[in-house]
Structure formats: C-alpha cells, structure tokens
Design a protein around this motif. Structure first.
Motif, PDB file in Angstrom:
ATOM      1  N   MET A 218      -7.265 -24.206 -14.085  1.00 61.29           N
ATOM      2  CA  MET A 218      -7.141 -23.618 -12.763  1.00 61.29           C
ATOM      3  C   MET A 218      -7.455 -24.665 -11.688  1.00 61.29           C
ATOM      4  SD  MET A 218      -9.049 -20.326 -11.052  1.00 61.29           S
ATOM      5  CE  MET A 218     -10.612 -20.859 -11.604  1.00 61.29           C
ATOM      6  N   LEU A 219      -8.515 -25.435 -11.882  1.00 59.63           N
ATOM      7  CA  LEU A 219      -8.868 -26.442 -10.886  1.00 59.63           C
ATOM      8  C   LEU A 219      -7.789 -27.515 -10.794  1.00 59.63           C
ATOM      9  CD1 LEU A 219     -12.687 -26.873 -11.596  1.00 59.63           C
ATOM     10  CD2 LEU A 219     -11.612 -25.610  -9.724  1.00 59.63           C
ATOM     11  N   THR A 220      -7.277 -27.942 -11.931  1.00 60.11           N
ATOM     12  CA  THR A 220      -6.209 -28.941 -11.937  1.00 60.11           C
ATOM     13  C   THR A 220      -4.948 -28.377 -11.307  1.00 60.11           C
ATOM     14  OG1 THR A 220      -7.120 -29.926 -13.950  1.00 60.11           O
ATOM     15  CG2 THR A 220      -4.842 -30.470 -13.409  1.00 60.11           C
ATOM     16  N   ALA A 221      -4.590 -27.152 -11.664  1.00 58.70           N
ATOM     17  CA  ALA A 221      -3.363 -26.524 -11.166  1.00 58.70           C
ATOM     18  C   ALA A 221      -3.384 -26.313  -9.660  1.00 58.70           C
ATOM     19  CB  ALA A 221      -3.129 -25.191 -11.879  1.00 58.70           C
ATOM     20  N   SER A 222      -4.580 -26.199  -9.072  1.00 58.99           N
ATOM     21  CA  SER A 222      -4.654 -25.950  -7.634  1.00 58.99           C
ATOM     22  C   SER A 222      -4.124 -27.131  -6.829  1.00 58.99           C
ATOM     23  CB  SER A 222      -6.089 -25.645  -7.208  1.00 58.99           C
ATOM     24  OG  SER A 222      -6.866 -26.833  -7.180  1.00 58.99           O
ATOM     25  N   GLY A 223      -4.230 -28.342  -7.384  1.00 55.16           N
ATOM     26  CA  GLY A 223      -3.787 -29.531  -6.674  1.00 55.16           C
ATOM     27  C   GLY A 223      -4.764 -30.014  -5.614  1.00 55.16           C
ATOM     28  N   PHE A 224      -5.904 -29.366  -5.494  1.00 53.06           N
ATOM     29  CA  PHE A 224      -6.890 -29.722  -4.472  1.00 53.06           C
ATOM     30  C   PHE A 224      -7.935 -30.707  -4.973  1.00 53.06           C
ATOM     31  CE2 PHE A 224      -5.152 -26.084  -2.396  1.00 53.06           C
ATOM     32  CZ  PHE A 224      -5.456 -26.211  -1.058  1.00 53.06           C
ATOM     33  N   PHE A 225      -8.265 -30.664  -6.243  1.00 55.43           N
ATOM     34  CA  PHE A 225      -9.450 -31.355  -6.731  1.00 55.43           C
ATOM     35  C   PHE A 225      -9.103 -32.613  -7.514  1.00 55.43           C
ATOM     36  CE2 PHE A 225     -10.396 -26.761  -6.573  1.00 55.43           C
ATOM     37  CZ  PHE A 225     -11.292 -26.779  -5.515  1.00 55.43           C
ATOM     38  N   SER A 226      -9.878 -33.655  -7.276  1.00 53.97           N
ATOM     39  CA  SER A 226      -9.708 -34.918  -7.988  1.00 53.97           C
ATOM     40  C   SER A 226     -10.302 -34.789  -9.392  1.00 53.97           C
ATOM     41  CB  SER A 226     -10.421 -36.038  -7.230  1.00 53.97           C
ATOM     42  OG  SER A 226     -11.832 -35.872  -7.339  1.00 53.97           O
ATOM     43  N   PRO A 227      -9.956 -35.703 -10.283  1.00 53.90           N
ATOM     44  CA  PRO A 227     -10.576 -35.678 -11.615  1.00 53.90           C
ATOM     45  C   PRO A 227     -12.108 -35.753 -11.551  1.00 53.90           C
ATOM     46  CG  PRO A 227      -8.663 -37.118 -11.635  1.00 53.90           C
ATOM     47  CD  PRO A 227      -8.893 -36.716 -10.197  1.00 53.90           C
ATOM     48  N   GLN A 228     -12.648 -36.510 -10.596  1.00 53.22           N
ATOM     49  CA  GLN A 228     -14.101 -36.603 -10.461  1.00 53.22           C
ATOM     50  C   GLN A 228     -14.696 -35.256 -10.040  1.00 53.22           C
ATOM     51  OE1 GLN A 228     -11.917 -38.670  -8.910  1.00 53.22           O
ATOM     52  NE2 GLN A 228     -12.263 -40.655  -9.861  1.00 53.22           N
ATOM     53  N   GLU A 229     -14.024 -34.569  -9.121  1.00 60.74           N
ATOM     54  CA  GLU A 229     -14.515 -33.260  -8.678  1.00 60.74           C
ATOM     55  C   GLU A 229     -14.446 -32.245  -9.808  1.00 60.74           C
ATOM     56  OE1 GLU A 229     -13.400 -33.143  -3.960  1.00 60.74           O
ATOM     57  OE2 GLU A 229     -11.733 -33.115  -5.389  1.00 60.74           O
ATOM     58  N   ILE A 230     -13.390 -32.285 -10.592  1.00 60.67           N
ATOM     59  CA  ILE A 230     -13.261 -31.371 -11.731  1.00 60.67           C
ATOM     60  C   ILE A 230     -14.363 -31.646 -12.740  1.00 60.67           C
ATOM     61  CG2 ILE A 230     -11.785 -30.726 -13.684  1.00 60.67           C
ATOM     62  CD1 ILE A 230      -9.377 -31.200 -11.719  1.00 60.67           C
ATOM     63  N   ALA A 231     -14.679 -32.916 -12.971  1.00 60.12           N
ATOM     64  CA  ALA A 231     -15.769 -33.265 -13.887  1.00 60.12           C
ATOM     65  C   ALA A 231     -17.096 -32.691 -13.391  1.00 60.12           C
ATOM     66  CB  ALA A 231     -15.863 -34.781 -14.051  1.00 60.12           C
ATOM     67  N   ILE A 232     -17.319 -32.740 -12.088  1.00 57.82           N
ATOM     68  CA  ILE A 232     -18.550 -32.178 -11.521  1.00 57.82           C
ATOM     69  C   ILE A 232     -18.580 -30.661 -11.720  1.00 57.82           C
ATOM     70  CG2 ILE A 232     -19.795 -31.729  -9.358  1.00 57.82           C
ATOM     71  CD1 ILE A 232     -18.792 -34.549  -8.442  1.00 57.82           C
ATOM     72  N   ALA A 233     -17.459 -30.002 -11.476  1.00 56.45           N
ATOM     73  CA  ALA A 233     -17.397 -28.546 -11.658  1.00 56.45           C
ATOM     74  C   ALA A 233     -17.715 -28.176 -13.105  1.00 56.45           C
ATOM     75  CB  ALA A 233     -16.019 -28.029 -11.265  1.00 56.45           C
ATOM     76  N   LEU A 234     -17.160 -28.892 -14.050  1.00 57.39           N
ATOM     77  CA  LEU A 234     -17.426 -28.617 -15.465  1.00 57.39           C
ATOM     78  C   LEU A 234     -18.880 -28.902 -15.815  1.00 57.39           C
ATOM     79  CD1 LEU A 234     -14.134 -30.023 -17.026  1.00 57.39           C
ATOM     80  CD2 LEU A 234     -14.744 -27.621 -16.616  1.00 57.39           C
ATOM     81  N   GLU A 235     -19.446 -29.940 -15.215  1.00 53.92           N
ATOM     82  CA  GLU A 235     -20.851 -30.265 -15.440  1.00 53.92           C
ATOM     83  C   GLU A 235     -21.760 -29.125 -14.968  1.00 53.92           C
ATOM     84  OE1 GLU A 235     -23.928 -33.373 -13.442  1.00 53.92           O
ATOM     85  OE2 GLU A 235     -22.063 -34.243 -14.200  1.00 53.92           O
ATOM     86  N   LEU A 236     -21.440 -28.524 -13.829  1.00 56.78           N
ATOM     87  CA  LEU A 236     -22.247 -27.407 -13.321  1.00 56.78           C
ATOM     88  C   LEU A 236     -22.182 -26.216 -14.272  1.00 56.78           C
ATOM     89  CD1 LEU A 236     -21.484 -27.447  -9.479  1.00 56.78           C
ATOM     90  CD2 LEU A 236     -23.367 -28.528 -10.724  1.00 56.78           C
TER      91      LEU A 236
END
Length: 173
Positions: free
Chosen positions: A1-19
């Motif tokens: 979902m985060l990738t599909a949104s087109g808003f978030f960088s790979p680094q931001e997605i990694a942070i979201a998964l870390e949380l």
C-alpha cells in the motif's frame, strides 16, 4: 500500500515497517499505536492505517506519524474516518493536541489541503527540512472545547478493527 501510493521513498517505507515491527515486539511500550481499516467485504484486506503516539517530554501532545490510504480508496472518505478515529483515540488517552509533519513538495498538496479541511493549521514550516526544495510543514490541531461524549459518533462507520485497536490501546494493562 505504501509503495503503491507513490508518495513514500524506500527509506520512508523502511521507517514505517520498523515502527510496525517495534510495536509488535514492544506493544504499548513502543510509544506507537496503530489503527487499521480493512475492506468490510474482505476482512484482512488492508485499505488504510494510521500510526500515532504521545510526544515524549510534552504535556498531552501527540504526533500522527503516518496515515496512509490505498490508492483505490483515496477520495472516498477513508482518510477522514481514520484521522477522526485517531483524534478520538488521542482524546480518549488524554491528548489535547495532535501534530502532523508533512512534505512541502507539490506531490503533497492534496495531503496538505486534506489536513487544512480537517481543521489543522500550519504551526511551523522549516525550509528544506526534508532536503533541498522540500520544506517540512508541521500542522497542529488543539482539541479545545471538544465534546468527548461524541467519541462514539466520531467512530461510527469506521471498521471494527480500528475501534477495537483504539480501545484496547487505552485500557490499563
């Protein structure tokens, strides 16, 4: 979902998964809480989520760390329901203020308009806060004169998963 949104960088997605991982490992001790919105006709099909938590060393202030809605659900009110439910959880936890940081890039203009439509105001703008040409904009909403008796009405129509997560989060352990 985060990738599909087109808003978030790979680094931001990694942070979201870390949380998420940190919350799964530490529970409420992580300082993060999540609300999940599933597809009503297809339970387990994640359509959106929010992540929030108290801001350390503040008095009753909370951060909205993430709010994300699946692209096919955007513009249909799910983000509004998630944000309202997050606000209700913050209020139920004794919160008085919710802060949201977002990007100043053009891509985020609809996001900023959404926050403004939900009653948030720019409280700070840090030029180049995320990088060259990408300001960090902080929105805030102070929950003054909010009738906490309406929390159930705010949650009405939000997926049960989100409601139960909110209530479970705020019960003594």
């Amino acid at each position: 979902m985060l990738t599909a949104s087109g808003f978030f960088s790979p680094q931001e997605i990694a942070i979201a998964l870390e949380l998420i991982e940190q919350t799964l490992q530490q529970g409420s001790d992580s300082g993060y809480a999540f609300l999940f919105a599933d597809e009503p006709t297809n339970p387990g099909q994640l359509q959106g989520y929010s992540c929030y938590g108290p801001i350390p060393a503040t008095v009753n202030s909370f951060d909205l760390y993430w709010i994300a809605v699946a692209p096919q659900q955007q513009g249909q009110g799910l983000g509004k329901k998630l944000l309202q439910s997050t606000e209700a959880c913050v209020l139920a936890a004794g919160g008085e203020q919710l802060l949201i940081e977002t990007s100043g890039r053009e891509l985020y203009l609809p996001t900023r308009r959404f926050y403004q439509a939900m009653g948030y105001h720019i409280s700070q703008q840090l030029q180049h806060g995320y990088g060259p040409g990408d300001d960090k904009i902080t929105y805030s909403k102070y929950f003054q004169n909010i009738d906490t008796g309406n929390l159930a009405a705010i949650n009405k129509g939000v997926d049960v998963t989100a409601q139960s997560m909110c209530h479970a989060q705020n019960q003594p352990g």
